[in-house]
Design an enzyme around this catalytic site. Structure first.
Site, PDB file in Angstrom:
ATOM      1  N   LYS A 274      26.490  -8.615  -7.147  1.00 38.59           N
ATOM      2  CA  LYS A 274      27.893  -9.015  -7.330  1.00 38.59           C
ATOM      3  C   LYS A 274      28.826  -7.830  -7.189  1.00 38.59           C
ATOM      4  O   LYS A 274      30.027  -7.952  -7.392  1.00 38.59           O
ATOM      5  CB  LYS A 274      28.080  -9.614  -8.722  1.00 38.59           C
ATOM      6  CG  LYS A 274      27.229 -10.828  -9.010  1.00 38.59           C
ATOM      7  CD  LYS A 274      27.533 -11.321 -10.422  1.00 38.59           C
ATOM      8  CE  LYS A 274      26.529 -12.351 -10.902  1.00 38.59           C
ATOM      9  NZ  LYS A 274      26.658 -12.589 -12.350  1.00 38.59           N
TER      10      LYS A 274
ATOM     11  N   ARG B 127       1.923   0.263  -7.896  1.00 40.58           N
ATOM     12  CA  ARG B 127       1.279   1.051  -8.950  1.00 40.58           C
ATOM     13  C   ARG B 127       2.240   1.575  -9.993  1.00 40.58           C
ATOM     14  O   ARG B 127       1.979   1.507 -11.191  1.00 40.58           O
ATOM     15  CB  ARG B 127       0.572   2.281  -8.348  1.00 40.58           C
ATOM     16  CG  ARG B 127      -0.829   2.058  -7.907  1.00 40.58           C
ATOM     17  CD  ARG B 127      -1.131   3.000  -6.769  1.00 40.58           C
ATOM     18  NE  ARG B 127      -0.287   2.631  -5.639  1.00 40.58           N
ATOM     19  CZ  ARG B 127      -0.618   1.725  -4.740  1.00 40.58           C
ATOM     20  NH1 ARG B 127      -1.791   1.161  -4.788  1.00 40.58           N
ATOM     21  NH2 ARG B 127       0.195   1.390  -3.757  1.00 40.58           N
ATOM     22  N   THR B 128       3.358   2.129  -9.554  1.00 41.40           N
ATOM     23  CA  THR B 128       4.234   2.790 -10.515  1.00 41.40           C
ATOM     24  C   THR B 128       4.788   1.765 -11.494  1.00 41.40           C
ATOM     25  O   THR B 128       4.749   1.966 -12.718  1.00 41.40           O
ATOM     26  CB  THR B 128       5.371   3.532  -9.780  1.00 41.40           C
ATOM     27  OG1 THR B 128       4.772   4.424  -8.846  1.00 41.40           O
ATOM     28  CG2 THR B 128       6.228   4.316 -10.748  1.00 41.40           C
TER      29      THR B 128
ATOM     30  N   ARG C  19      13.447   3.032 -10.453  1.00 37.70           N
ATOM     31  CA  ARG C  19      13.195   3.457  -9.071  1.00 37.70           C
ATOM     32  C   ARG C  19      14.368   2.985  -8.236  1.00 37.70           C
ATOM     33  O   ARG C  19      14.842   1.855  -8.396  1.00 37.70           O
ATOM     34  CB  ARG C  19      11.892   2.875  -8.541  1.00 37.70           C
ATOM     35  CG  ARG C  19      11.734   3.087  -7.039  1.00 37.70           C
ATOM     36  CD  ARG C  19      10.384   2.720  -6.543  1.00 37.70           C
ATOM     37  NE  ARG C  19       9.381   3.693  -6.949  1.00 37.70           N
ATOM     38  CZ  ARG C  19       8.129   3.686  -6.517  1.00 37.70           C
ATOM     39  NH1 ARG C  19       7.729   2.772  -5.668  1.00 37.70           N
ATOM     40  NH2 ARG C  19       7.271   4.609  -6.916  1.00 37.70           N
TER      41      ARG C  19
ATOM     42  N   HIS D 182       9.623  12.443  -7.724  1.00 33.84           N
ATOM     43  CA  HIS D 182       8.800  11.404  -8.361  1.00 33.84           C
ATOM     44  C   HIS D 182       7.971  12.101  -9.450  1.00 33.84           C
ATOM     45  O   HIS D 182       6.751  12.240  -9.334  1.00 33.84           O
ATOM     46  CB  HIS D 182       7.910  10.759  -7.289  1.00 33.84           C
ATOM     47  CG  HIS D 182       7.281   9.461  -7.685  1.00 33.84           C
ATOM     48  ND1 HIS D 182       7.242   8.986  -8.987  1.00 33.84           N
ATOM     49  CD2 HIS D 182       6.624   8.530  -6.933  1.00 33.84           C
ATOM     50  CE1 HIS D 182       6.609   7.832  -8.999  1.00 33.84           C
ATOM     51  NE2 HIS D 182       6.233   7.535  -7.773  1.00 33.84           N
TER      52      HIS D 182
HETATM   53  C1  NCD Z   1       4.648   6.867  -3.667  1.00 32.14           C
HETATM   54  C2  NCD Z   1       6.162   6.675  -3.749  1.00 32.14           C
HETATM   55  O1  NCD Z   1       6.629   5.587  -4.071  1.00 32.14           O
HETATM   56  O2  NCD Z   1       6.822   7.659  -3.495  1.00 32.14           O
HETATM   57  N1  NCD Z   1       3.932   5.796  -4.202  1.00 32.14           N
HETATM   58  C3  NCD Z   1       3.658   5.772  -5.537  1.00 32.14           C
HETATM   59  O3  NCD Z   1       4.542   5.812  -6.364  1.00 32.14           O
HETATM   60  N2  NCD Z   1       2.367   5.782  -5.886  1.00 32.14           N
HETATM   61  C4  NCD Z   1       4.168   7.236  -2.331  1.00 32.14           C
HETATM   62  C5  NCD Z   1       4.560   6.388  -1.168  1.00 32.14           C
HETATM   63  O4  NCD Z   1       5.202   5.353  -1.291  1.00 32.14           O
HETATM   64  O5  NCD Z   1       4.183   6.788  -0.068  1.00 32.14           O
END
Ligand code: NCD
Length: 295
Positions: free
Chosen positions: A80, A51-52, A101, A129
């Site tokens: 590398k 999703r993100t 991320r 997050h």
């Molecule tokens: C979350 C994350 O990546 O922290 N997911 C997300 O971004 N919607 C929650 C999770 O992974 O549990």
């Protein structure tokens, strides 16, 4: 917010948070198409995401912008031996904004220090997050018409779940009352509790959802963060339709997703279940954020 890094929820003032939510509301209604024409987003995912990543990339493209990036660190020079600092310094030259991320806490801050290009933290280890928090707040405000003074239950893996860390600190700005439901080994970290205390936010610890469900305006469930624990599955309580029906009439159930088995599928059909709408809202909130950082 022009060219601002968004690494932690502390980087946003309450006014900025509300301005992002307002802008997301306008974008959801008006669906603009050309706002970010000529802008480039680098999408740097060193850790899995559905999703993100897809909502950030869709957000950019639907606003007329472009995207470069990777979703597997194996395809980059990290393999590398290149340092994160060097990678980000260079990527910052290519793009107008970096969405990142990473499995390590603090990685997004390090990236922000390596480049003057704004960095959006899309999750750094078990730390924070913040853009998930914005869409959580948006969905809560959309359902309840306000953020102020709500009773919010945060449940599941409060120790390693980065979404609940950012969200608890954001809700503290809106005078919410927090209820933490988890097993002993998955409790909210002490440093977050200390911050909440210093902000005067009322909160309490519980072992069972049924102890708090009747008071809740929002039940925010999370999954056990398997990849961040050494030992196997700890037991997270499961949300059932019966439990949800014990709540107030206007209770909403949220989850950042992915769900594993902590919400029974029978809950999906209840009007209280807002987690898919929450995920959809991620698009509008990220469009709002990108446009405010880039224009
Ligand atoms: C979350 C994350 O990546 O922290 N997911 C997300 O971004 N919607 C929650 C999770 O992974 O549990």
């Amino acid at each position: 917010m022009y060219l601002k890094d968004v690494i932690s929820i502390h980087d946003l003032s309450t006014e900025e948070m509300v301005a992002i939510l307002d802008q997301a509301e306008t974008i959801k209604k008006e669906r603009p198409q050309h706002l970010l024409q000529g802008k480039m987003m680098a999408s740097c995912f060193f850790e899995p995401s559905t999703r993100t990543r897809l909502s950030f990339e869709t957000a950019m493209k639907r606003l007329g912008g472009e995207v470069v990036g990777f979703s597997e660190k194996e395809s980059t020079s990290t393999q590398k031996g290149e340092s994160l600092h060097d990678s980000m310094r260079v990527i910052g030259e290519y793009a107008d904004v970096i969405v990142m991320r990473h499995p390590l806490e603090g990685a997004a801050r390090l990236a922000a220090e390596a480049t003057p290009t704004p960095v959006m933290n899309a999750g750094d280890g078990a730390n924070q997050h913040p853009t998930q928090t914005l869409l959580d707040l948006f969905t809560i405000r959309e359902a309840h018409g306000r953020l102020q003074g709500l009773n919010i239950v945060l449940a599941g893996d409060l120790k390693m779940g980065r979404t609940v860390h950012s969200l608890a600190l954001a809700l503290a700005r809106f005078n919410c009352r927090l209820f933490f439901v988890s097993t002993d080994s998955l409790e909210m970290p002490e440093e977050i509790c200390d911050l909440l205390r210093s902000l005067g936010t009322p909160f309490s610890f519980h072992r069972s959802l049924s102890d708090v469900i009747e008071q809740a305006d929002v039940l925010y469930m999370t999954r056990f963060q398997r990849e961040r624990h050494d030992s196997a599955q700890a037991t997270c309580e499961r949300v059932t339709a019966d439990l949800v029906r014990q709540g107030k009439e206007n209770l909403i159930v949220l989850h950042p997703l992915p769900r594993v088995d902590e919400i029974a599928e029978e809950v999906d059909a209840l009007p209280q279940a807002k987690y898919f709408q929450q995920a959809e809202n991620g698009l509008f909130v990220r469009q709002a954020l990108l446009s405010m950082v880039l224009l």
